[in-house]
Design a protein around this motif. Structure first.
Motif, PDB file in Angstrom:
ATOM      1  N   THR A   1      54.850  26.576   7.281  1.00  0.00           N
ATOM      2  CA  THR A   1      55.481  27.553   8.341  1.00  0.00           C
ATOM      3  C   THR A   1      54.345  28.768   8.298  1.00  0.00           C
ATOM      4  OG1 THR A   1      57.601  27.416   6.975  1.00  0.00           O
ATOM      5  CG2 THR A   1      57.312  29.422   7.823  1.00  0.00           C
ATOM      6  N   PRO A   2      54.054  29.293   9.426  1.00  0.00           N
ATOM      7  CA  PRO A   2      53.106  30.338   9.868  1.00  0.00           C
ATOM      8  C   PRO A   2      53.598  31.562   9.480  1.00  0.00           C
ATOM      9  CG  PRO A   2      54.244  29.614  11.665  1.00  0.00           C
ATOM     10  CD  PRO A   2      54.755  28.816  10.756  1.00  0.00           C
ATOM     11  N   THR A   3      52.892  32.261   8.745  1.00  0.00           N
ATOM     12  CA  THR A   3      52.730  33.780   8.802  1.00  0.00           C
ATOM     13  C   THR A   3      51.337  34.377   8.607  1.00  0.00           C
ATOM     14  OG1 THR A   3      54.132  35.605   7.622  1.00  0.00           O
ATOM     15  CG2 THR A   3      53.143  33.677   6.455  1.00  0.00           C
ATOM     16  N   ARG A   4      51.543  35.911   8.494  1.00  0.00           N
ATOM     17  CA  ARG A   4      50.336  36.651   8.199  1.00  0.00           C
ATOM     18  C   ARG A   4      50.330  36.990   6.876  1.00  0.00           C
ATOM     19  NH1 ARG A   4      49.335  41.592  11.798  1.00  0.00           N
ATOM     20  NH2 ARG A   4      47.387  41.132  11.498  1.00  0.00           N
ATOM     21  N   TYR A   5      49.040  37.244   6.253  1.00  0.00           N
ATOM     22  CA  TYR A   5      48.712  37.679   4.791  1.00  0.00           C
ATOM     23  C   TYR A   5      47.806  38.720   4.503  1.00  0.00           C
ATOM     24  CZ  TYR A   5      50.849  32.813   3.896  1.00  0.00           C
ATOM     25  OH  TYR A   5      51.685  31.970   3.844  1.00  0.00           O
ATOM     26  N   HIS A   6      48.172  39.493   3.559  1.00  0.00           N
ATOM     27  CA  HIS A   6      47.380  40.564   3.084  1.00  0.00           C
ATOM     28  C   HIS A   6      46.881  40.184   1.692  1.00  0.00           C
ATOM     29  CE1 HIS A   6      46.691  44.197   0.469  1.00  0.00           C
ATOM     30  NE2 HIS A   6      46.517  44.750   1.597  1.00  0.00           N
ATOM     31  N   LEU A   7      45.647  39.898   1.603  1.00  0.00           N
ATOM     32  CA  LEU A   7      45.112  39.519   0.286  1.00  0.00           C
ATOM     33  C   LEU A   7      44.074  40.788  -0.391  1.00  0.00           C
ATOM     34  CD1 LEU A   7      45.049  36.848   2.267  1.00  0.00           C
ATOM     35  CD2 LEU A   7      43.406  35.996   0.387  1.00  0.00           C
ATOM     36  N   SER A   8      44.214  41.088  -1.460  1.00  0.00           N
ATOM     37  CA  SER A   8      43.511  42.129  -2.194  1.00  0.00           C
ATOM     38  C   SER A   8      42.686  41.387  -3.295  1.00  0.00           C
ATOM     39  CB  SER A   8      44.200  43.044  -2.881  1.00  0.00           C
ATOM     40  OG  SER A   8      43.892  43.904  -3.659  1.00  0.00           O
ATOM     41  N   LEU A   9      41.186  41.445  -3.257  1.00  0.00           N
ATOM     42  CA  LEU A   9      40.455  40.981  -4.193  1.00  0.00           C
ATOM     43  C   LEU A   9      39.445  42.020  -4.752  1.00  0.00           C
ATOM     44  CD1 LEU A   9      38.838  38.400  -1.452  1.00  0.00           C
ATOM     45  CD2 LEU A   9      40.933  38.118  -2.875  1.00  0.00           C
ATOM     46  N   TYR A  10      39.075  41.774  -6.156  1.00  0.00           N
ATOM     47  CA  TYR A  10      37.959  42.431  -6.667  1.00  0.00           C
ATOM     48  C   TYR A  10      36.714  41.465  -6.615  1.00  0.00           C
ATOM     49  CZ  TYR A  10      40.910  46.121  -8.725  1.00  0.00           C
ATOM     50  OH  TYR A  10      41.626  47.197  -8.854  1.00  0.00           O
ATOM     51  N   VAL A  11      35.603  42.152  -6.166  1.00  0.00           N
ATOM     52  CA  VAL A  11      34.532  41.179  -5.661  1.00  0.00           C
ATOM     53  C   VAL A  11      33.179  42.099  -6.519  1.00  0.00           C
ATOM     54  CG1 VAL A  11      35.504  40.068  -3.789  1.00  0.00           C
ATOM     55  CG2 VAL A  11      33.898  41.986  -3.462  1.00  0.00           C
ATOM     56  N   ALA A  12      32.065  41.297  -6.635  1.00  0.00           N
ATOM     57  CA  ALA A  12      30.885  41.959  -6.919  1.00  0.00           C
ATOM     58  C   ALA A  12      30.209  42.531  -5.729  1.00  0.00           C
ATOM     59  CB  ALA A  12      29.803  40.692  -7.404  1.00  0.00           C
ATOM     60  N   ASP A  13      29.864  43.993  -6.043  1.00  0.00           N
ATOM     61  CA  ASP A  13      29.075  44.673  -5.214  1.00  0.00           C
ATOM     62  C   ASP A  13      27.848  44.284  -4.834  1.00  0.00           C
ATOM     63  OD1 ASP A  13      28.953  46.963  -3.360  1.00  0.00           O
ATOM     64  OD2 ASP A  13      28.837  48.397  -4.828  1.00  0.00           O
TER      65      ASP A  13
ATOM     66  N   VAL B   1      33.550  36.658  -6.642  1.00  0.00           N
ATOM     67  CA  VAL B   1      34.860  37.151  -6.501  1.00  0.00           C
ATOM     68  C   VAL B   1      35.464  37.020  -8.159  1.00  0.00           C
ATOM     69  CG1 VAL B   1      37.472  36.565  -6.229  1.00  0.00           C
ATOM     70  CG2 VAL B   1      35.481  36.176  -4.508  1.00  0.00           C
ATOM     71  N   HIS B   2      35.510  38.417  -8.599  1.00  0.00           N
ATOM     72  CA  HIS B   2      36.178  38.621 -10.027  1.00  0.00           C
ATOM     73  C   HIS B   2      37.454  38.341 -10.023  1.00  0.00           C
ATOM     74  CE1 HIS B   2      32.677  42.033 -10.276  1.00  0.00           C
ATOM     75  NE2 HIS B   2      32.105  40.782 -10.337  1.00  0.00           N
ATOM     76  N   GLU B   3      38.456  38.681  -9.243  1.00  0.00           N
ATOM     77  CA  GLU B   3      39.975  38.410  -9.276  1.00  0.00           C
ATOM     78  C   GLU B   3      40.398  38.386  -7.780  1.00  0.00           C
ATOM     79  OE1 GLU B   3      43.638  40.505 -11.572  1.00  0.00           O
ATOM     80  OE2 GLU B   3      41.732  41.587 -11.638  1.00  0.00           O
ATOM     81  N   VAL B   4      41.480  37.681  -7.747  1.00  0.00           N
ATOM     82  CA  VAL B   4      42.247  37.698  -6.656  1.00  0.00           C
ATOM     83  C   VAL B   4      43.329  38.517  -7.071  1.00  0.00           C
ATOM     84  CG1 VAL B   4      43.879  36.550  -5.092  1.00  0.00           C
ATOM     85  CG2 VAL B   4      41.723  35.405  -5.673  1.00  0.00           C
ATOM     86  N   VAL B   5      43.672  39.754  -6.958  1.00  0.00           N
ATOM     87  CA  VAL B   5      44.538  40.839  -7.349  1.00  0.00           C
ATOM     88  C   VAL B   5      45.848  40.298  -6.718  1.00  0.00           C
ATOM     89  CG1 VAL B   5      45.144  43.027  -7.769  1.00  0.00           C
ATOM     90  CG2 VAL B   5      42.613  42.391  -7.446  1.00  0.00           C
ATOM     91  N   SER B   6      46.280  40.278  -5.444  1.00  0.00           N
ATOM     92  CA  SER B   6      47.316  39.752  -5.017  1.00  0.00           C
ATOM     93  C   SER B   6      47.492  39.210  -3.580  1.00  0.00           C
ATOM     94  CB  SER B   6      48.295  41.280  -4.885  1.00  0.00           C
ATOM     95  OG  SER B   6      47.938  42.090  -3.964  1.00  0.00           O
ATOM     96  N   VAL B   7      48.233  38.424  -3.403  1.00  0.00           N
ATOM     97  CA  VAL B   7      48.488  37.926  -2.112  1.00  0.00           C
ATOM     98  C   VAL B   7      50.082  38.061  -1.589  1.00  0.00           C
ATOM     99  CG1 VAL B   7      48.330  35.760  -0.593  1.00  0.00           C
ATOM    100  CG2 VAL B   7      46.985  36.064  -2.690  1.00  0.00           C
ATOM    101  N   MET B   8      50.019  38.811  -0.433  1.00  0.00           N
ATOM    102  CA  MET B   8      51.526  38.989   0.021  1.00  0.00           C
ATOM    103  C   MET B   8      51.450  38.663   1.486  1.00  0.00           C
ATOM    104  SD  MET B   8      53.792  42.476  -0.700  1.00  0.00           S
ATOM    105  CE  MET B   8      53.586  42.308  -2.325  1.00  0.00           C
ATOM    106  N   ARG B   9      52.718  38.449   2.044  1.00  0.00           N
ATOM    107  CA  ARG B   9      52.862  37.999   3.485  1.00  0.00           C
ATOM    108  C   ARG B   9      53.158  39.327   4.291  1.00  0.00           C
ATOM    109  NH1 ARG B   9      55.212  34.363   0.338  1.00  0.00           N
ATOM    110  NH2 ARG B   9      54.479  32.428   0.509  1.00  0.00           N
ATOM    111  N   VAL B  10      52.688  39.518   5.509  1.00  0.00           N
ATOM    112  CA  VAL B  10      52.935  40.578   6.516  1.00  0.00           C
ATOM    113  C   VAL B  10      53.981  40.064   7.432  1.00  0.00           C
ATOM    114  CG1 VAL B  10      51.702  42.201   7.907  1.00  0.00           C
ATOM    115  CG2 VAL B  10      50.579  41.361   5.634  1.00  0.00           C
ATOM    116  N   GLU B  11      55.005  41.113   7.630  1.00  0.00           N
ATOM    117  CA  GLU B  11      55.924  40.960   8.668  1.00  0.00           C
ATOM    118  C   GLU B  11      56.239  41.986   9.397  1.00  0.00           C
ATOM    119  OE1 GLU B  11      57.442  37.926   9.388  1.00  0.00           O
ATOM    120  OE2 GLU B  11      56.827  36.678   7.833  1.00  0.00           O
ATOM    121  N   GLY B  12      56.677  41.783  10.899  1.00  0.00           N
ATOM    122  CA  GLY B  12      57.170  42.859  11.620  1.00  0.00           C
ATOM    123  C   GLY B  12      55.937  43.338  12.470  1.00  0.00           C
ATOM    124  N   GLU B  13      54.909  42.597  12.557  1.00  0.00           N
ATOM    125  CA  GLU B  13      53.639  43.258  13.322  1.00  0.00           C
ATOM    126  C   GLU B  13      53.214  42.266  14.461  1.00  0.00           C
ATOM    127  OE1 GLU B  13      50.422  44.176  10.905  1.00  0.00           O
ATOM    128  OE2 GLU B  13      51.581  45.775   9.841  1.00  0.00           O
TER     129      GLU B  13
END
Length: 437
Positions: A353-365, A423-435
């Protein structure tokens, strides 16, 4: 059929007399004259089945019984109204009623999500009605429009907020900045969450409703087991804040879609999970314990249904609407709509099933981080729509928003990103709808 002339009186067996059942019993008595005028016959309570009759001194004792099977099969009962909930033993009671030639009105979403085909078959065999408007979104007239008003149209999508408890919690988190656990405690204190909120917060309630909506919208049998389900327990205050910074809010949505693949083959995708939706979307402003459902159809275009999705009086309103419709059919010798499952579309697995995603990551600077992350997305065929980065003392917060991607492709992407040294941490993954995609 009743021993009385159905043109004069329609006799009702009421199963359960809790918050909703008590309200139905009260309204049947207090509004008897108006209901009779609308139905074309007097609606009369033949009996009320409760677990412990001695615990209901407020009700006429001669109407009370603990013998449910005896009540639903009585010769003088025309319609059975079921407000007990759950699957067993209710399924057996309603099958007994239908086989005995009684029409049924129910608000039982869990039963319908798993056993609607069996109930419809029993109703068809006996030539009686099965109505269930109150099973989804309380007082909101939703199922009848899908079942009847839009029967001549082609519905492509049904998306909505169908659980008031989770919507109250997410709305409060957005308004106060509080976390999930403390907001759930507040919802319990205020009476918006049950003592055991599992069915609501883990998405089971919404999944049952999604199965019913998809079945009606797409003329296809869909059960709760076909619905991909995720709850809201993992939604954090940071997720809410991130959504707000991007002009979005977080909602638990049920999403039912008619999907066509590259070969022109149609299928049905049905899912329940938290999503980020833009503040400009009609569903974003639905707050508190309210429900709203957004329908898209080829000819009718976009439709919105909004109102109170739960509570004694709102749900009783939907039950009585069904009861009046059934009574009219009995008076006039007609029948309500039958099950429509002619399309028999396959249910698409969530992984496809296709959808869009929002990913939040903590990464090395450090230099090259974005290139490494972007390469993983490219390797898995997931297109990046936007990237936002903010730095802070040796680490950085990286937000990636994708174009349409399948759930399976996104999952494999995230799994590989999490293994990158930068990549220190994958903080969250959430789908995006309505755009726009």
């Amino acid at each position: 059929m009743s021993t009385k002339d159905p043109k004069d009186t329609v006799r009702v067996a009421l199963l359960g007399c809790g918050t909703v059942g008590g309200e139905v019993a009260r309204l049947l008595t207090e509004q008897a004259g108006e209901l009779a005028a609308r139905a074309g016959a007097r609606l009369e309570i033949a009996g009320i089945a409760v677990r412990r009759p001695d615990k209901h001194p407020e009700l006429p004792q001669e109407l009370l019984t603990a013998d449910v099977t005896g009540l639903v099969t009585r010769d003088d009962v025309d319609v059975v109204v079921e407000l007990v909930g759950g699957i067993e033993p209710v399924r057996g009671w309603l099958l007994d009623a239908l086989k005995a030639g009684k029409s049924v009105v129910t608000a039982n979403k869990a039963l319908l999500a798993d056993h609607s085909a069996e109930l419809f078959e029993a109703a068809d065999a006996s030539g009686v009605d099965l109505y269930f408007e109150a099973a989804v979104a309380g007082a909101i007239p939703l199922l009848r429009p899908l079942r009847e008003s839009l029967a001549g149209d082609r519905i492509t999508r049904v998306m909505g907020i169908v659980n008031g408890t989770t919507n109250f919690i997410l709305s409060a988190m957005d308004a106060t900045g509080a976390g999930y656990a403390e907001t759930l405690d507040e919802a319990s204190r205020l009476g918006y969450a049950e003592a055991d909120p599992t069915a609501d917060v883990d998405g089971y309630d919404a999944a049952s409703k999604a199965a019913i909506l998809a079945s009606l919208a797409f003329h296809t049998r869909v059960t709760a087991a076909d619905v991909h389900r995720e709850g809201i327990a993992d939604v954090t205050a940071s997720d809410i804040a991130a959504a707000r910074s991007l002009g979005r809010t977080v909602k638990l949505l049920c999403i039912c879609e008619r999907v066509t693949d590259e070969d022109g083959v149609e299928s049905v995708a049905v899912r329940v999970h938290p999503v980020m939706i833009p503040l400009s979307h009609q569903l974003s402003g639905v707050n508190g314990a309210f429900n709203a459902v957004y329908v898209e159809a080829d000819a009718a275009g976009e439709l919105m249904f909004y109102g109170q999705g739960a509570g004694g009086a709102p749900t009783a309103s939907a039950v009585l609407g069904d009861l009046v419709a059934v009574a009219r059919n009995l008076v006039l010798g007609g029948r309500g709509p039958r099950e429509s499952a002619h399309a028999a579309l396959p249910v698409r697995p969530m992984g496809q099933t296709p959808t869009r995603y929002h990913l939040s990551l903590y990464v090395a600077d450090v230099a090259g981080v974005l290139a490494q992350v972007a390469q993983v997305f490219a390797d898995h065929g997931v297109s990046i729509a936007a990237v936002r980065q903010s730095d802070s003392k040796g680490s950085a917060s990286l937000v990636v928003i994708t174009h349409l991607a399948t759930d399976a492709a996104l999952k494999s992407t995230v799994d590989q990103i999490a293994k990158l040294d930068v990549v220190h941490e994958v903080v969250s993954v959430m789908r995006v709808e309505g755009e726009d995609q």
